[in-house]
Design a protein around this motif. Structure first.
Motif, short mmCIF file in Angstrom:
data_model
loop_
_atom_site.label_atom_id
_atom_site.label_comp_id
_atom_site.label_asym_id
_atom_site.label_seq_id
_atom_site.Cartn_x
_atom_site.Cartn_y
_atom_site.Cartn_z
N LEU A 34 16.30 18.10 -6.72
CA LEU A 34 15.21 18.21 -7.78
C LEU A 34 14.49 19.37 -7.42
N THR A 35 14.70 20.17 -6.38
CA THR A 35 13.80 21.34 -5.84
C THR A 35 14.00 22.31 -6.89
N ALA A 36 15.03 22.92 -7.24
CA ALA A 36 15.09 24.10 -8.04
C ALA A 36 14.70 23.57 -9.15
N PRO A 37 15.09 22.40 -9.93
CA PRO A 37 14.29 22.31 -11.47
C PRO A 37 12.87 22.25 -11.62
N VAL A 38 12.75 21.42 -10.53
CA VAL A 38 10.86 21.56 -10.49
C VAL A 38 10.13 22.88 -10.24
N LEU A 39 10.66 23.69 -9.42
CA LEU A 39 10.19 24.96 -9.23
C LEU A 39 10.44 25.79 -10.61
N VAL A 40 11.43 25.69 -11.18
CA VAL A 40 11.62 26.56 -12.32
C VAL A 40 10.66 26.11 -13.32
N ALA A 41 10.55 24.85 -13.67
CA ALA A 41 9.48 24.57 -14.53
C ALA A 41 8.09 24.73 -14.38
N PHE A 42 7.52 24.51 -13.00
CA PHE A 42 6.42 24.89 -12.59
C PHE A 42 6.01 26.46 -12.71
N LEU A 43 6.84 27.34 -12.14
CA LEU A 43 6.54 28.69 -11.86
C LEU A 43 6.79 29.51 -13.36
N THR A 44 7.62 28.82 -14.43
CA THR A 44 7.82 29.31 -15.63
C THR A 44 6.40 29.20 -16.43
N GLY A 45 5.66 28.10 -16.17
CA GLY A 45 4.34 27.92 -16.91
C GLY A 45 3.06 28.27 -16.30
N ALA A 46 3.09 28.11 -14.81
CA ALA A 46 1.94 28.60 -14.02
C ALA A 46 2.05 29.88 -13.11
N GLY A 47 3.28 30.40 -12.98
CA GLY A 47 3.43 31.44 -12.02
C GLY A 47 2.38 32.65 -12.60
N HIS A 48 2.40 33.10 -13.65
CA HIS A 48 1.58 34.23 -14.20
C HIS A 48 0.12 33.83 -14.02
N MET A 49 -0.49 32.66 -14.22
CA MET A 49 -1.93 32.34 -13.76
C MET A 49 -2.02 32.47 -12.41
N LEU A 50 -1.13 31.96 -11.60
CA LEU A 50 -1.32 31.88 -10.15
C LEU A 50 -1.55 33.23 -9.70
N ALA A 51 -0.31 33.99 -9.94
CA ALA A 51 -0.31 35.39 -9.77
C ALA A 51 -1.62 36.25 -9.70
N ASN A 52 -2.37 35.97 -10.97
CA ASN A 52 -3.45 36.65 -11.20
C ASN A 52 -4.83 36.08 -10.69
N LYS A 53 -4.87 34.58 -10.73
CA LYS A 53 -6.15 34.18 -10.37
C LYS A 53 -5.98 34.16 -8.68
N PHE A 54 -4.98 33.72 -8.11
CA PHE A 54 -4.82 33.69 -6.65
C PHE A 54 -3.77 34.42 -5.93
N PRO A 55 -3.93 35.71 -6.01
CA PRO A 55 -2.73 36.65 -5.67
C PRO A 55 -2.45 36.51 -4.23
N ASP A 56 -3.23 36.48 -3.50
CA ASP A 56 -2.99 36.36 -2.00
C ASP A 56 -2.19 34.94 -1.58
N GLU A 57 -2.80 33.83 -2.05
CA GLU A 57 -2.30 32.58 -1.79
C GLU A 57 -0.97 32.32 -2.33
N PHE A 58 -0.97 32.74 -3.97
CA PHE A 58 0.37 32.81 -4.41
C PHE A 58 1.51 33.33 -3.78
N LYS A 59 1.19 34.60 -3.44
CA LYS A 59 2.29 35.63 -2.82
C LYS A 59 2.87 34.80 -1.52
N ALA A 60 1.96 34.47 -0.85
CA ALA A 60 2.59 33.62 0.54
C ALA A 60 3.27 32.52 0.14
N TYR A 61 3.14 31.83 -0.78
CA TYR A 61 4.00 30.81 -1.22
C TYR A 61 5.27 31.29 -1.86
#
Length: 209
Positions: A34-61
């Motif tokens: 389940l690792t890949a499908p969960v990350l695909v769904a999450f990053l597709t929907g929230a990746g853009h928001m996280l990269a702009n709101k929390f750039p340092d933390e998201f970049k580390a993840y």
């Protein structure tokens, strides 16, 4: 930020951190299916928001996902499609998440401002539709007059004699002569046996005679 279910934007960042912590550490390979499908769904929907709101933390993840998680995915017959999709969205790296909105997202209603920045509320959809001629699709309301009085042709619809149409010829079986259509009631509904409500008084008079 006060979303009762996930804790708003901060909650999304916290969830990603907890999910990565739950995965088995290296050198275990492969990771759960389940690792890949969960990350695909999450990053597709929230990746853009996280990269702009929390750039340092998201970049580390994201570095952890790209340099460790993506190298230990299940690439068997079942896991290969999801692993391929995850590696595809990771190809553009952090900058791709920062500049690319999720598919189908509406820019005016997607909050990707940096954490702490004030964001003006977008206009409601009702106001936007009013500015487009009262129609949410941007088209003005069509009236019957625009179509010559009828939406099906260019003639005005005449409903003065609905329900009192003259008898029409009924199409018979091959080789037979056409006959009249079944009698109609006052409401224009044909009777299956040729009789109508209006013929009942005439039959009673004939029996009395």
């Amino acid at each position: 930020s006060d979303h009762i279910l996930f804790g708003g934007h901060q909650g999304a960042l916290d969830w990603l951190g907890r999910f990565l912590d739950l995965l088995p550490p290296a050198p275990q390979d492969p990771l759960p299916l389940l690792t890949a499908p969960v990350l695909v769904a999450f990053l597709t929907g929230a990746g853009h928001m996280l990269a702009n709101k929390f750039p340092d933390e998201f970049k580390a993840y994201l570095d952890t996902i790209m340099n460790d998680i993506s190298t230990r995915l299940d690439v068997g017959t079942i896991g290969q499609p999801s692993a391929t999709r995850l590696k595809k969205i990771l190809d553009t790296g952090f900058e791709g998440f920062r500049t690319t909105m999720p598919p189908g997202a509406v820019g005016a209603y997607y909050d990707a401002s940096r954490s702490g920045e004030s964001v003006s509320a977008p206009p409601p959809l009702a106001a936007a539709s009013a500015g487009a001629g009262g129609n949410v699709f941007g088209n003005s309301t069509a009236t019957g007059a625009q179509f010559g009085g009828s939406i099906f042709d260019n003639t005005s619809a005449d409903t003065s004699n609905i329900g009192f149409q003259p008898q029409q010829q009924q199409q018979g079986f091959p080789g037979s002569s056409p006959g009249p259509m079944p009698a109609q009631t006052a409401f224009g509904q044909p009777q299956p046996f040729g009789g109508g409500m209006s013929s009942a008084p005439q039959q009673q008079q004939q029996q009395q005679q």
